[in-house]
Scaffold this active site. Structure first.
Site, short mmCIF file in Angstrom:
data_model
loop_
_atom_site.label_atom_id
_atom_site.label_comp_id
_atom_site.label_asym_id
_atom_site.label_seq_id
_atom_site.Cartn_x
_atom_site.Cartn_y
_atom_site.Cartn_z
N GLY A 1 37.12 9.34 12.07
CA GLY A 1 36.47 8.05 12.27
C GLY A 1 36.83 7.01 11.22
O GLY A 1 37.06 7.34 10.06
N HIS B 1 36.19 7.81 16.68
CA HIS B 1 35.43 6.56 16.80
C HIS B 1 35.79 5.55 15.70
O HIS B 1 36.07 5.90 14.57
CB HIS B 1 33.93 6.84 16.76
N ASP B 2 35.80 4.28 16.09
CA ASP B 2 35.96 3.15 15.17
C ASP B 2 37.32 3.12 14.48
O ASP B 2 37.49 2.50 13.43
CB ASP B 2 34.84 3.15 14.12
#
Length: 252
Positions: free
Chosen positions: A131, A113-114
């Site tokens: 992340g 994520h991200d």
């Protein structure tokens, strides 16, 4: 049997067993091989090739994620090989995972994520980005290499296979080991990119001043900000803005 609910562009080829959920948008001339899954709020550009059993856009592997609407955005001309897993962003991390153009993600790569990936990057088999990792353009990550969360890797950097990266790797550098440390410049990558030898020589000189002179790192970087060479200046700015530190052997 295919399950296609999303918006598909022109001239796309969709294999058997593919699942494309309703909030997915795919551009033109893409190839989706059998049994790939594309889900979530995912936007994919043109001329991408997604291979069998890749899972693109499934929810983040983050316990803080509670189902909020976040995005995965993928550019053009990317190759996403078998069993690759790519997650969207999280609310706390900005809400977007973004991959640029002309990247090669080999088999079993994980993009958490991200994460932000630039253009023309190569991630070899089973490279793992935690992340909030950022890769600038033309980064090469060797196989079986994990990158710690919040690490930033500069343009034209190369990470050796089976390394473990816990700190920021500056542009144009070569790093390897567990934990990975700088081993010099990525000269092969630089020679492929720059035909002007003077540019490479100036980057070499800046590297030696920063990491081999024994002088205080940030003091040297501040002086290099005055360089007329944009690549040397970018290297200096990267060092000054590093939040996780630079893993090099400090000389006394």
């Amino acid at each position: 049997m295919k399950t296609i609910k999303g918006k598909i562009g022109k001239n796309c080829k969709i294999g058997e067993g593919v699942i494309i959920d309703e909030n997915v948008v795919i551009g033109d001339n893409c190839i989706i091989e059998p049994y790939a899954v594309i889900t979530g709020h995912t936007e994919i550009g043109d001329n991408n090739h997604i291979f069998s059993h890749a899972v693109v856009g499934s929810i983040p592997q983050d316990l803080k994620y509670k189902g909020e609407k976040t995005k995965l955005i993928i550019g053009n001309n990317n190759k996403i090989r078998e069993f690759t897993l790519i997650n969207p962003g999280t609310e706390g991390g900005g809400g977007v995972t973004k991959i640029g153009d002309n990247n090669l993600l080999m088999g079993y790569v994980h993009i958490a994520h991200d994460v932000i990936i630039g253009n023309n990057c190569i991630l070899a088999n089973a490279a793992t980005l935690a992340g909030h990792v950022i890769l600038e353009d033309y980064v090469v990550i060797g196989g079986m290499t994990p990158i710690h969360q919040f690490v930033k890797i500069g343009e034209h950097a190369m990470i050796g296979g089976a390394s473990a990266v816990a700190q920021d790797i500056p542009p144009y550098c070569l790093a390897e080991g567990n934990r990975a440390k700088l081993r010099g410049l990525n000269l092969t990558g630089l020679r492929r990119r720059f035909s002007d030898r003077k540019i490479i020589d100036e980057i070499k000189k800046a590297y030696k001043e920063l990491f081999e002179s024994g002088k205080p790192l940030k003091e040297v970087a501040k002086k290099l900000l005055d360089s007329e060479n944009q690549y040397v200046k970018h290297l200096a700015e990267f060092v000054l803005n590093s939040k996780r530190g630079i893993p090099y052997d400090r000389k006394v």
